[in-house]
Design a protein around this motif. Sequence first.
Motif, PDB file in Angstrom:
ATOM      1  N   SER A  66       1.462   2.895  -2.347  1.00 27.11           N
ATOM      2  CA  SER A  66       0.996   2.131  -1.180  1.00 27.11           C
ATOM      3  C   SER A  66       2.162   1.761  -0.283  1.00 27.11           C
ATOM      4  O   SER A  66       2.050   1.812   0.951  1.00 27.11           O
ATOM      5  CB  SER A  66       0.263   0.869  -1.645  1.00 27.11           C
ATOM      6  OG  SER A  66      -0.923   1.192  -2.345  1.00 27.11           O
ATOM      7  N   THR A  90       1.668  -4.320   2.967  1.00 22.52           N
ATOM      8  CA  THR A  90       1.263  -3.285   3.921  1.00 22.52           C
ATOM      9  C   THR A  90       0.230  -3.802   4.917  1.00 22.52           C
ATOM     10  O   THR A  90       0.045  -3.212   5.989  1.00 22.52           O
ATOM     11  CB  THR A  90       0.670  -2.058   3.199  1.00 22.52           C
ATOM     12  OG1 THR A  90      -0.581  -2.424   2.581  1.00 22.52           O
ATOM     13  CG2 THR A  90       1.638  -1.520   2.154  1.00 22.52           C
ATOM     14  N   ILE A  97      -7.597  -0.858  12.765  1.00 17.28           N
ATOM     15  CA  ILE A  97      -7.025  -0.426  11.497  1.00 17.28           C
ATOM     16  C   ILE A  97      -6.305   0.901  11.708  1.00 17.28           C
ATOM     17  O   ILE A  97      -6.793   1.787  12.412  1.00 17.28           O
ATOM     18  CB  ILE A  97      -8.115  -0.299  10.413  1.00 17.28           C
ATOM     19  CG1 ILE A  97      -7.486  -0.100   9.031  1.00 17.28           C
ATOM     20  CG2 ILE A  97      -9.105   0.794  10.746  1.00 17.28           C
ATOM     21  CD1 ILE A  97      -8.488  -0.258   7.902  1.00 17.28           C
ATOM     22  N   GLY A 115       2.351   3.092   3.321  1.00 16.40           N
ATOM     23  CA  GLY A 115       2.288   2.048   4.335  1.00 16.40           C
ATOM     24  C   GLY A 115       3.499   1.997   5.233  1.00 16.40           C
ATOM     25  O   GLY A 115       3.567   1.156   6.141  1.00 16.40           O
ATOM     26  N   GLU A 141      -2.938   2.301   7.011  1.00 17.74           N
ATOM     27  CA  GLU A 141      -3.706   1.295   6.268  1.00 17.74           C
ATOM     28  C   GLU A 141      -4.913   1.922   5.587  1.00 17.74           C
ATOM     29  O   GLU A 141      -5.268   1.542   4.459  1.00 17.74           O
ATOM     30  CB  GLU A 141      -4.126   0.175   7.208  1.00 17.74           C
ATOM     31  CG  GLU A 141      -2.938  -0.686   7.654  1.00 17.74           C
ATOM     32  CD  GLU A 141      -3.270  -1.624   8.790  1.00 17.74           C
ATOM     33  OE1 GLU A 141      -2.510  -2.592   8.996  1.00 17.74           O
ATOM     34  OE2 GLU A 141      -4.285  -1.390   9.496  1.00 17.74           O
ATOM     35  N   ALA A 156      -2.906  -3.701   4.497  1.00 18.02           N
ATOM     36  CA  ALA A 156      -4.092  -2.843   4.495  1.00 18.02           C
ATOM     37  C   ALA A 156      -5.358  -3.596   4.090  1.00 18.02           C
ATOM     38  O   ALA A 156      -6.415  -3.416   4.703  1.00 18.02           O
ATOM     39  CB  ALA A 156      -3.867  -1.664   3.545  1.00 18.02           C
TER      40      ALA A 156
END
Length: 467
Positions: free
Chosen positions: A298, A100, A255, A302, A259, A102
Amino acid sequence: MNVVTQTNKKKLVIPHTYTIIFSLIVIMSVLTWIIPSGEFSRKEVNDRMVVVPGTYQSVESNPQGINDVFMAPINGFIDAAEVVGFVLLVGGSFGIVNKTGAIESGIRFAISKLKGKEVFIIPVSMVLFGLGGTTFGMAEETLPFYMILIPLMTSLGYDSLTAVGTIFLGALAGCTASTVNPFSVGIAQALSHITPGSGIEYRSIIFVVLMTIAITFMMTYAKRVKKNPTSSIVYEIDRSSIDEVAYTADTINKITLREVIVLLIFVIGMGTMVWGVLTQGWYIAEIAMVFIGIGVLSGIAGGLKQDVIATSFIDGAKDLALAAIAIALARGIVIIAQNGFIIDTILNASAILLEKLPKFIFINLTMIIEGALTFLIPSSSGLASLTMPVLSPLSDLVGISSQSIVTAYQFGSGLVNMITPTSGVLMGALAIANIPWSKWVKFVAPLSAILIVACMILLTISLYIGF
């Protein structure tokens, strides 16, 4: 007169981890023909089978032959199936989280926000990497960040060594003081029949102490370099390459909301795991459940497609396949020794040798032994699988908590991985920064000495606080 110069000198080649482990299987089988067989009685204490001191007795010998040697690997897989599956599932879950972007974006975002506030960049970055190290053993995952921090640090008047130290030492201090890292302390505790994640209170104190030492060291060095650039250990190297890199805040992407959500899922998941271990008695199955949940949620949050989630999981598990197989193979060593009834003989002899030593000497000697083995087996999970099944029952005999033995393993592994050239992460980081290994050793030697003393003190304290 012809002078022949020999340029092709033989280099020391360290065997592959699997070669070392299989060699130890063979050596262990040979020892079953030499060492007398014997057994201790065992009893269950707090859901653990522990050795009963003073009950050792000789039994009929059962030497292990060539068939047993080649059966040991598959028997190791069978015996260590739960731990092996745990490692692969957790690795796959982190593969999804990493896909992802992140975690990478979170660190990039934090660094970009500190632009112009140089005094905070080093400690904040080191804490972030340290948290990654202490929670999930952040190591290979740090490699992309050297490309960000090296030009940033040099543009701010520091040097490339400051960047490498900030990332590598931050993550390493976190790994050395692992609180809930499933790949080191988690595996070591599972192999010692201790609930993974337990002892987090004292390990958190250790984390603060080691991070403080590492940050202070880096801040002192960085301040000196900024004041006098020629004092840098890599001054000439940086001068020759500084024009090759450039950094601007514009290279940092903002960002995204997705995320941020992934990072929240990760933080909530880790908090849930700690809560479950401390209050609900969770063990490997439940912890694996949490990590799988983190990975799947996630991936969805994501915005990853189902096939990307699946392939990311496979890639993450693949990254830890080496460690998982090492765990199974190393368990084969123990199985050979168990079937040959020589482990308890070795433990009894070791207890006789060590029982009269002060406990603080024994525990610190254990750290040194773990460190020596780390040169050959830099993988923290592989080292745990090799040493914990032997050292944990030995601790029962000499009256030392298995938690302290696990901590000694963490310290030995972390301190040596700070300098060992067998560490792929270290050598990869130095290659990115174009820093010779010899200069890194010169740079980190004072910190190593300080950390060794600190770890010895922390280990000794652990013996007297009921840890």
